[in-house]
Motif scaffolding. Structure first.
Motif, PDB file in Angstrom:
ATOM      1  N   UNK A 179       0.823  -1.205   0.000  1.00 39.70           N
ATOM      2  CA  UNK A 179       0.000   0.000   0.000  1.00 39.70           C
ATOM      3  C   UNK A 179       0.861   1.261   0.000  1.00 39.70           C
ATOM      4  N   UNK A 180       2.056   1.165   0.577  1.00 44.10           N
ATOM      5  CA  UNK A 180       2.935   2.330   0.660  1.00 44.10           C
ATOM      6  C   UNK A 180       3.551   2.670  -0.690  1.00 44.10           C
ATOM      7  N   UNK A 181       3.994   1.642  -1.422  1.00 44.94           N
ATOM      8  CA  UNK A 181       4.712   1.865  -2.686  1.00 44.94           C
ATOM      9  C   UNK A 181       3.931   2.751  -3.658  1.00 44.94           C
ATOM     10  N   UNK A 182       2.685   2.425  -4.007  1.00 42.25           N
ATOM     11  CA  UNK A 182       1.976   3.265  -4.976  1.00 42.25           C
ATOM     12  C   UNK A 182       1.631   4.645  -4.430  1.00 42.25           C
ATOM     13  N   UNK A 183       1.427   4.731  -3.118  1.00 38.87           N
ATOM     14  CA  UNK A 183       1.059   6.015  -2.529  1.00 38.87           C
ATOM     15  C   UNK A 183       2.203   7.008  -2.607  1.00 38.87           C
ATOM     16  N   UNK A 184       3.389   6.556  -2.228  1.00 38.64           N
ATOM     17  CA  UNK A 184       4.556   7.433  -2.295  1.00 38.64           C
ATOM     18  C   UNK A 184       4.855   7.810  -3.745  1.00 38.64           C
ATOM     19  N   UNK A 185       4.750   6.827  -4.638  1.00 35.50           N
ATOM     20  CA  UNK A 185       5.000   7.104  -6.058  1.00 35.50           C
ATOM     21  C   UNK A 185       4.007   8.125  -6.600  1.00 35.50           C
ATOM     22  N   UNK A 186       2.756   8.001  -6.214  1.00 35.38           N
ATOM     23  CA  UNK A 186       1.724   8.922  -6.706  1.00 35.38           C
ATOM     24  C   UNK A 186       2.003  10.350  -6.270  1.00 35.38           C
ATOM     25  N   UNK A 187       2.405  10.525  -5.007  1.00 34.22           N
ATOM     26  CA  UNK A 187       2.668  11.874  -4.517  1.00 34.22           C
ATOM     27  C   UNK A 187       3.865  12.504  -5.220  1.00 34.22           C
ATOM     28  N   UNK A 188       4.915  11.712  -5.416  1.00 31.71           N
ATOM     29  CA  UNK A 188       6.083  12.238  -6.128  1.00 31.71           C
ATOM     30  C   UNK A 188       5.730  12.609  -7.561  1.00 31.71           C
ATOM     31  N   UNK A 189       4.972  11.743  -8.215  1.00 25.73           N
ATOM     32  CA  UNK A 189       4.600  12.010  -9.604  1.00 25.73           C
ATOM     33  C   UNK A 189       3.572  13.140  -9.702  1.00 25.73           C
ATOM     34  N   UNK A 190       2.743  13.300  -8.665  1.00 27.69           N
ATOM     35  CA  UNK A 190       1.839  14.455  -8.623  1.00 27.69           C
ATOM     36  C   UNK A 190       2.633  15.750  -8.722  1.00 27.69           C
ATOM     37  N   UNK A 191       3.669  15.833  -7.907  1.00 26.32           N
ATOM     38  CA  UNK A 191       4.494  17.045  -7.908  1.00 26.32           C
ATOM     39  C   UNK A 191       5.120  17.276  -9.278  1.00 26.32           C
ATOM     40  N   UNK A 192       5.641  16.199  -9.861  1.00 23.36           N
ATOM     41  CA  UNK A 192       6.315  16.340 -11.149  1.00 23.36           C
ATOM     42  C   UNK A 192       5.331  16.655 -12.264  1.00 23.36           C
ATOM     43  N   UNK A 193       4.253  15.887 -12.341  1.00 19.63           N
ATOM     44  CA  UNK A 193       3.317  16.020 -13.464  1.00 19.63           C
ATOM     45  C   UNK A 193       2.430  17.268 -13.373  1.00 19.63           C
ATOM     46  N   UNK A 194       1.980  17.595 -12.146  1.00 18.37           N
ATOM     47  CA  UNK A 194       1.060  18.738 -12.003  1.00 18.37           C
ATOM     48  C   UNK A 194       1.826  20.047 -11.815  1.00 18.37           C
ATOM     49  N   UNK A 195       2.772  20.052 -10.876  1.00 19.89           N
ATOM     50  CA  UNK A 195       3.448  21.299 -10.521  1.00 19.89           C
ATOM     51  C   UNK A 195       4.578  21.643 -11.488  1.00 19.89           C
ATOM     52  N   UNK A 196       5.428  20.661 -11.768  1.00 23.45           N
ATOM     53  CA  UNK A 196       6.599  20.935 -12.627  1.00 23.45           C
ATOM     54  C   UNK A 196       6.211  20.978 -14.103  1.00 23.45           C
ATOM     55  N   UNK A 197       5.528  19.912 -14.578  1.00 22.07           N
ATOM     56  CA  UNK A 197       5.180  19.837 -15.999  1.00 22.07           C
ATOM     57  C   UNK A 197       3.900  20.600 -16.355  1.00 22.07           C
ATOM     58  N   UNK A 198       3.121  20.972 -15.326  1.00 24.66           N
ATOM     59  CA  UNK A 198       1.874  21.716 -15.533  1.00 24.66           C
ATOM     60  C   UNK A 198       0.908  20.959 -16.447  1.00 24.66           C
ATOM     61  N   UNK A 199       0.724  19.666 -16.175  1.00 22.53           N
ATOM     62  CA  UNK A 199      -0.180  18.847 -16.982  1.00 22.53           C
ATOM     63  C   UNK A 199      -1.625  18.887 -16.474  1.00 22.53           C
ATOM     64  N   UNK A 200      -1.883  19.559 -15.367  1.00 19.83           N
ATOM     65  CA  UNK A 200      -3.251  19.683 -14.868  1.00 19.83           C
ATOM     66  C   UNK A 200      -3.887  18.341 -14.534  1.00 19.83           C
ATOM     67  N   UNK A 201      -5.134  18.167 -14.967  1.00 19.89           N
ATOM     68  CA  UNK A 201      -5.854  16.931 -14.677  1.00 19.89           C
ATOM     69  C   UNK A 201      -5.185  15.715 -15.312  1.00 19.89           C
ATOM     70  N   UNK A 202      -4.581  15.900 -16.482  1.00 21.01           N
ATOM     71  CA  UNK A 202      -3.840  14.795 -17.113  1.00 21.01           C
ATOM     72  C   UNK A 202      -2.734  14.312 -16.172  1.00 21.01           C
ATOM     73  N   UNK A 203      -2.015  15.260 -15.565  1.00 17.08           N
ATOM     74  CA  UNK A 203      -0.931  14.895 -14.658  1.00 17.08           C
ATOM     75  C   UNK A 203      -1.423  14.153 -13.433  1.00 17.08           C
ATOM     76  N   UNK A 204      -2.530  14.626 -12.838  1.00 17.67           N
ATOM     77  CA  UNK A 204      -3.095  13.954 -11.658  1.00 17.67           C
ATOM     78  C   UNK A 204      -3.495  12.517 -11.989  1.00 17.67           C
TER      79      UNK A 204
END
Length: 460
Positions: free
Chosen positions: A172-197
């Motif tokens: 349960x931990x593995x996907x959760x941590x990965x999701x949060x890291x990728x949230x930051x990259x995809x939404x905040x850094x890459x600015x992909x919006x809903x696609x990134x989430x």
């Protein structure tokens, strides 16, 4: 890490065993809930409160398909726990193989149907007005990863049935941590919006399945299946179906509730009121993680000892689980009663760059959250009886009472209440339906569980 075996479920003291089983389950649920919680904060602050509402609209569909895997997992795990308790290893292996095959077949078919009816399902679940487009983006991407999530949920239940709670926690931990890291990259850094989430969440599902697969292929698992175990067995499938149907019914009713709530609240207050429920829904998943952890830790203990005819240990596990769950539920209740406004503020951006529409929506949400949250969680201290009671009957293979008790709160009480009370009390009628349903379902479950203990678990 020392290697543990399922036999410990029948020998260790119940108190320490429940802690050993429940703490990793609670931590896993906490991390997963934190993922949903923080994910909503990211989305709310970086995309907007309407985006939170859009995700909330998608959850019923994706959760229902994923719940098919959970249902197959929990139904089969009850069989596996009792089979291991009675030293029937071959039945445990056959059940596990059938679980994998059944999960793949059912979830793939449901995803195909879900994609075909996209434009009909989203509005039906409350994705109307400005919510529709972001919800469609999120829904389409998430659906591709849902079979992976279903397999993860199925596998996680089996890992706990083996008496390996720490590995279930890691899954349960593995996907959760990965999701949060990728949230930051995809939404905040890459600015992909809903696609990134959406892509961040889907990638987390894939990583989770990778870990679960690793566990069952490694020496840590006792369940080493061969090709013959994948052949569907009618008797096994029926037993998985009857017990898993309890979980599936609960998730199906949850999806219906999301549908009803999103539409009722949209009619009462539009998109902002749907966002209020979205935030409260996140808190329902997040805040109650220790109670759900105790429930998950309790099930393999009850199932194994029931299969081994150790009814005194089953009875002790029921009382101990209720006591532990009630204690943590009260602590959750106290925190939520004191800090509802502060909690709501975490989800709302105060950026000067927000549009007028988003600022008005945030102000509405901040105003309506405190009372709504206090009412929704008003009866939380007593829900341990309802959760543990329903879980007991599922763990020991008694499908009918498990199904009926599982449906008491949401199906028999809550749905009628939210269909009736808002007509007379408006928004207040929606929120007050939660504690009324909690009280009624707890009374029913408590009486039924007491009768079961006196009839079948005393004097054996």
């Amino acid at each position: 890490m020392s290697k543990t075996t399922s036999s410990e479920l029948g020998t260790e003291p119940i108190g320490s065993l429940l802690i050993k089983q429940s703490v990793p389950a609670s931590i896993g649920i906490l991390v997963m809930s934190l993922n949903i919680f923080v994910d909503s904060i990211f989305v709310g602050n970086w995309i907007g409160s309407i985006a939170i509402a859009a995700i909330n609209v998608v959850l019923p569909v994706s959760f229902f398909i994923a719940a098919l895997g959970m249902a197959i997992g929990i139904g089969g795990s009850s069989i596996i726990s009792r089979a291991l308790g009675s030293s029937n290893k071959e039945k445990a292996l056959l059940t596990f193989g059938n679980q994998i095959a059944l999960t793949l077949l059912v979830t793939t078919a449901m995803v195909i149907l879900g994609l075909y009816y996209t434009d009909s399902l989203i509005p039906a679940f409350g994705g109307k007005g400005s919510i529709f487009e972001p919800a469609k983006i999120y829904y389409t991407i998430i659906l591709y990863g849902v079979p992976c999530l279903a397999l993860c949920m199925m596998g996680n239940s089996v890992i706990r049935a083996e008496g390996k709670p720490k590995f279930a926690m890691y899954a349960m931990i593995v996907p959760s941590v990965a999701n949060l890291l990728l949230d930051y990259i995809f939404i905040y850094v890459f600015d992909w919006g809903m696609h990134g989430a959406a892509w961040a969440t889907t990638a987390g599902y894939v990583l989770c399945l990778s870990y679960v697969t690793y566990f069952f292929l490694s020496k840590n698992s006792e369940l080493k299946i061969g090709l013959r175990h994948f052949k569907l067995n009618g008797i096994i499938i029926r037993e998985i179906g009857s017990l898993g149907g309890v979980t599936l019914a609960r998730q199906a009713v949850t999806s219906v509730i999301y549908l009803l709530m999103n539409n009722i609240l949209f009619n009462l207050g539009g998109e902002p009121l749907v966002a209020v429920y979205a935030i409260i829904g996140r808190m329902l998943m997040f805040a109650l993680f220790p109670v759900f952890g105790v429930t998950q830790g309790f099930m393999p203990i009850a199932g194994f000892n029931y299969g081994a005819f150790k009814y005194d240990r089953v009875r002790e596990s029921i009382y101990t689980a209720i006591k532990y769950a009630a204690l943590v539920a009260f602590l959750v209740f106290a925190i939520l009663m004191v800090f509802p406004t502060d909690i709501a503020g975490l989800f709302l951006s105060d950026s000067a760059d927000l549009s007028i529409e988003d600022k008005l929506a945030n102000a509405y949400v901040a105003e309506h959250i405190p009372l709504a949250m206090r009412l929704v969680f008003a009866a939380v201290p007593i829900i341990a009886i309802q959760l543990i009671g329903a879980a007991y009957f599922q763990a020991v293979g008694k499908a009918i009472p498990a199904l009926l008790l599982t449906l008491t709160r949401q199906g028999f009480f809550f749905i009628p209440l939210i269909l009736i009370l808002p007509n007379f009390m408006g928004e207040l009628g929606v929120w007050i339906s939660f504690p009324i349903a909690d009280v009624l379902s707890t009374v029913v479950t408590g009486l039924y569980l007491r009768r079961e203990i006196q009839k079948n678990l005393i004097g054996n």
